[in-house]
Design a protein around this motif. Structure first.
Motif, mmCIF file in Angstrom:
data_model
loop_
_atom_site.group_PDB
_atom_site.id
_atom_site.type_symbol
_atom_site.label_atom_id
_atom_site.label_comp_id
_atom_site.label_asym_id
_atom_site.label_seq_id
_atom_site.Cartn_x
_atom_site.Cartn_y
_atom_site.Cartn_z
ATOM 1 N N UNK A 87 0.848 -1.274 -0.413
ATOM 2 C CA UNK A 87 0.114 -0.002 0.473
ATOM 3 C C UNK A 87 1.065 1.230 -0.101
ATOM 4 N N UNK A 88 0.517 2.380 0.046
ATOM 5 C CA UNK A 88 0.937 3.556 0.260
ATOM 6 C C UNK A 88 1.825 3.867 1.821
ATOM 7 N N UNK A 89 1.817 3.273 2.279
ATOM 8 C CA UNK A 89 2.386 3.521 3.735
ATOM 9 C C UNK A 89 2.881 2.640 3.636
ATOM 10 N N UNK A 90 3.638 1.639 2.578
ATOM 11 C CA UNK A 90 4.554 0.593 2.926
ATOM 12 C C UNK A 90 6.335 0.814 3.448
ATOM 13 N N UNK A 91 6.553 0.110 4.181
ATOM 14 C CA UNK A 91 7.160 0.164 5.860
ATOM 15 C C UNK A 91 7.354 0.856 5.969
ATOM 16 N N UNK A 92 6.881 1.765 6.416
ATOM 17 C CA UNK A 92 6.921 3.153 6.677
ATOM 18 C C UNK A 92 7.431 2.989 8.183
ATOM 19 N N UNK A 93 6.666 2.578 8.949
ATOM 20 C CA UNK A 93 6.953 1.892 10.118
ATOM 21 C C UNK A 93 7.718 1.091 10.435
ATOM 22 N N UNK A 94 8.521 0.505 9.308
ATOM 23 C CA UNK A 94 9.866 -0.571 9.875
ATOM 24 C C UNK A 94 11.046 0.341 10.603
ATOM 25 N N UNK A 95 11.581 -0.690 10.967
ATOM 26 C CA UNK A 95 12.808 -0.546 11.901
ATOM 27 C C UNK A 95 13.913 -1.053 11.071
ATOM 28 N N UNK A 96 14.518 -0.164 11.414
ATOM 29 C CA UNK A 96 15.861 0.339 10.814
ATOM 30 C C UNK A 96 17.344 -0.154 11.144
#
Length: 360
Positions: A87-96
């Motif tokens: 979706x449009x917010x894909x991976x935006x909450x990912x831990x880097x």
């Protein structure tokens, strides 16, 4: 003449466009760059627990990515839950997780992976799914295909207790007033110590404030052996973070010193003046001559971890705050800092600490 000028303008425009196209060929953003093959993980199913918190649990490896120009490539890992990768917010909450330049693998220990899993909302003691992908960056970023990991996180238990460190640094060995090392994990203890210049370096470790059970050095100074009469030895005068791991029977002493810095101090803004640790009050202290100017606190003579006050009245300093304590009159001052930095490796540094600046 007008036709001649127009021809020159047309020729100049064509030459400019040609030059632009030629230079644009060197831009990697215009080229297709991909991972040449899939990334790999050492295991697709992990059950985490406190006993393996310090163990190397997961190895992620990937192929080298080639960009059209010759330069270093920087890599990082991204972890996320499956639901957040579309979706449009894909991976935006990912831990880097930063990896480094031209490095093609990363190993994670159990404690760090458990924190990633719980931060992303996986339930304790229940198998959940994380996905991991690799980021490659030069002048733009590209990403590998993701790999799914089944992972069962654990709840970090609250640990209590202390062990004690009687030694020559006290002048007289006195277990009742010896420095305490606080439990940060099951069987792992940590604390701080300043060894005065000229003081002895020998010490023991005791389970209680008595001599019923104690530990000394094993075959090597860094080995912990129950009941050994051989003393441990500190590296020398100075301040240290002491860690004793009774699970692995090892101990370490790492240079560790809070100091004052600022144009009111002898080192100005370039060199910290180190403070000494009072293990009985768990306070960093210094008595020092200051000139009119500013003072703040930083760790290990570096700006990586530093504290500054928002004012000179509430007695608090704040992590990474730009403020400083203004000293209006030169003279001798006693400065103290009390900070709860028992376990910064896993808990981070606290948002605030308590300080005083008192003219003598």
């Amino acid at each position: 003449m007008k036709k001649y000028i127009n021809k020159l303008l047309l020729l100049g425009g064509l030459l400019f466009m040609g030059a632009s196209c030629e230079s644009g060929a060197e831009l990697t953003t215009l080229a297709s760059v991909n991972f040449p093959s899939q990334i790999t993980v050492s295991s697709n199913t992990l059950v985490l627990n406190e006993d393996t918190a310090e163990d190397q649990i997961l190895l992620v490896s990937w192929p080298s990515v080639s960009f059209p120009i010759e330069a270093s490539v920087t890599y990082a890992l991204q972890f996320d839950v499956v639901a957040d990768t579309t979706g449009s917010t894909a991976w935006q909450k990912a831990k880097r997780v930063e990896v480094g330049t031209d490095v093609l693998s990363k190993t994670l220990i159990g404690r760090d992976l458990n924190k990633i899993a719980t931060d992303l909302g996986l339930q304790i003691d229940k198998e959940g799914k994380l996905v991991v992908r690799v980021e490659a960056a030069m002048d733009h970023k590209i990403y590998s295909k993701s790999v799914t990991i089944n992972i069962t996180p654990y709840e970090k238990s609250v640990v209590f207790g202390e062990i004690y460190m009687p030694g020559s640094y006290q002048g007289e060995w006195n277990v009742e007033t010896a420095a305490a090392l606080t439990a940060i994990q099951k069987g792992v203890y940590q604390g701080y110590m300043t060894v005065p210049a000229g003081a002895g370096l020998e010490f023991k470790l005791n389970n209680e404030r008595n001599w019923a059970q104690f530990y000394g050095a094993g075959s090597a100074n860094g080995d912990i052996k129950n009941g050994s009469t051989k003393d441990f030895l500190l590296p020398g005068a100075g301040s240290y973070q002491i860690k004793a791991n009774l699970n692995t029977s090892k101990w370490t002493a790492t240079p560790y010193s809070w100091g004052i810095v600022g144009d009111a101090t002898a080192g100005s803004w370039d060199n910290s003046t180190p403070m000494n640790y009072d293990h009985q009050t768990k306070t960093w202290k210094i008595t020092v001559n200051l000139v009119p100017g500013n003072v703040k606190f930083r760790l290990n003579n570096s700006w990586t971890i530093n504290y500054g006050p928002k004012n000179t009245t509430d007695g608090l300093v704040y992590l990474d705050d730009q403020g400083s304590h203004y000293v209006g009159e030169g003279g001798t001052y006693e400065i103290t800092l009390q900070i709860n930095d028992v376990d910064p490796a896993s808990s981070g540094y606290p948002a605030t600490a308590v300080y005083t600046v008192t003219k003598k």
